[in-house]
Design an enzyme around this catalytic site. Structure first.
Site: not given
Ligand code: EPU
Length: 423
Positions: A121, A124-125, A116, A22, A399, A92
């Site tokens: 979540r 900013d990055l 969420c 996914k 999902r 998201r």
């Molecule tokens: N973070 C920041 N700033 C940002 C983005 C992220 O501080 O701009 C923080 C987040 O709050 C978190 C960490 O960085 O503490 C890592 O977050 P990341 O951005 O890597 O998460 P994501 O890309 O939004 C994806 C997966 C998630 C998975 C995470 C971590 C998808 C669609 N989602 O989310 O998957 O938990 O990477 O591996 O790829 C799931 O499948 O159940 C799921 C939540």
């Protein structure tokens, strides 16, 4: 709404085929925005999140024909460059349309995704990375509005408080493929789903390389063309089923998986007393009756994934002794714990650590899923519990787990999906 009624208490046995990932399928489908040509993707799982994305892509100029695991994504006549609240709030991950829309059309408007069930979540990055590429970004009435006459390559560090960002890396990587010059992403996420996106983009004519330290080097190109590409297997689904086999003290063979993507998970299962046989695409597990307690920390890839933390918490409940699970990516991701406690578990959470005093038993109960992986943890608990459990709000689970009910039935689980009157 529907619920699962699961009669547990028996070990699982048999074989299943793992679906396509996914979390790879979503960004790979979104990458189609970067080209005017057709993109054909195989091994796409049929899931609620994919349905939402197909609707979103339709608004953004792409029509998807999706049948038997193959998605054919073609241009349609729409030129709407806005990802609206009603779709983004359902998923998201929609935030990843930001980079490709900006790179291809020079403008886009995406509603801020918000938090969420397991935390704030932030994005900013994502914004920092795109601004570094010369985009002008403003936040307006809950929307991110981004503009760029021409994106320009530069060096960007995407490390955050909790490590690199997976979707943030995807966003900046996609935008950089069409930027002028070279973009260097330091502290880029190395998750297999990011690798899969880079590999697919390279088949579309992008020039992306990964250095040994994980840094991504992206040389911008003028145009990307269409492609036909097969998505990687879902490592989190693989880990979920292996943990289920261990928790129920059963045996299972999973096919269409990739053992290299879940080495940290297989190591733990072996260390606690499971017999694992693996080759590239097939893994077999046989659990001993007595497994050992364990301590794990969720960290960025290749360490143990946060998406399996809840699932291994359930496994810990079935093992006599004290286990600990430290959550280093989302310190508040413990929504499954109160529900597991309702099933007789003894768990304490403090400062991002769940300490499980396992007594080998889980009891059946009425429980509800609060998010995808918390829901999967409850399914495993219900499989291990003595009598019938009902799991409410299973739309969270649907999902991310394709044909879960059928797969569980095929390995001997008594599960029914039935209409639910409890909201
Ligand atoms: N973070 C920041 N700033 C940002 C983005 C992220 O501080 O701009 C923080 C987040 O709050 C978190 C960490 O960085 O503490 C890592 O977050 P990341 O951005 O890597 O998460 P994501 O890309 O939004 C994806 C997966 C998630 C998975 C995470 C971590 C998808 C669609 N989602 O989310 O998957 O938990 O990477 O591996 O790829 C799931 O499948 O159940 C799921 C939540």
């Amino acid at each position: 709404m529907y619920k699962y009624a699961i009669k547990g208490g028996h070990p699982i046995h048999g074989e299943i085929k793992i679906s396509g990932s996914k979390n790879a399928a979503l960004p790979l489908m979104v990458a189609s925005i970067l080209t005017d040509e057709d993109v054909i993707l195989h091994n796409v799982p049929s899931l609620l999140d994919i349905d939402v994305l197909i609707k979103l892509l339709d608004r953004l100029g792409k029509k998807t024909e999706f049948k038997n695991g193959t998605a054919i994504i073609k241009p349609n006549n729409r030129t709407d460059l806005e990802a609206p609240y009603e779709l983004v709030k359902k998923m998201r991950a929609s935030i990843i349309v930001l980079g490709p829309l900006l790179a291809k059309h020079g403008f886009c408007k995406v509603t801020l995704p918000g938090g969420c069930a397991f935390g704030p979540r932030p994005v900013d990055l994502h914004i920092k990375g795109l601004e570094a590429l010369n985009a002008k970004i403003k936040l307006n009435e809950g929307y991110i509005e981004a503009k760029a006459t021409k994106l320009k390559g530069t060096t960007i560090d995407l490390n955050g408080k909790y490590g690199p960002t997976v979707l943030g890396t995807d966003n900046v990587m996609m935008a950089a493929t069409l930027a002028q010059g070279t973009t260097v992403i330091q502290n880029a996420a190395c998750e297999p789903e990011c690798e899969d996106l880079a590999n697919m983009l390279n088949t579309m004519g992008a020039d992306i390389q990964r250095e040994d330290n994980g840094t991504l080097i992206i040389n911008g190109v003028k145009k990307l063309h269409g492609t036909e590409y097969t998505i990687i297997p879902d490592r989190i689904e693989s880990g979920t089923f292996l943990a289920m086999a261990a928790a129920s003290r059963g045996s299972l063979t999973i096919h269409n998986t990739n053992e290299k993507h879940i080495e940290s998970v297989l190591d733990i299962l072996e260390n606690i007393g499971c017999d694992i046989k693996r080759n590239d695409t097939t893994i077999s597990i046989k659990a001993k009756k007595h497994l050992k307690p364990f301590d794990i920390e969720s960290l960025p890839y290749p360490k143990f994934p946060t998406d399996l933390q809840s699932i291994f918490t359930t496994l810990a409940c079935t093992i006599n002794g004290t286990s600990s699970l430290t959550e280093k990516i989302y310190p508040d991701r413990f929504m499954h714990v109160p529900e597991l406690i309702r099933m007789g578990a003894n768990i304490e959470v403090s400062d991002g650590v769940a300490t499980v005093s396992g007594n080998g038993k889980l009891l059946s109960a009425e429980v509800q899923a609060s998010d995808l992986r918390a829901g999967a943890a409850l399914v495993i608990a219900a499989v291990c519990a003595d009598k019938e459990s009902n799991i409410h709000r299973i739309y969270h689970i649907e999902r991310g787990y394709e044909k879960l009910e059928k797969k569980l039935q095929s390995i001997g689980i008594n599960i029914k999906k039935i209409k639910d009157n409890i909201l």
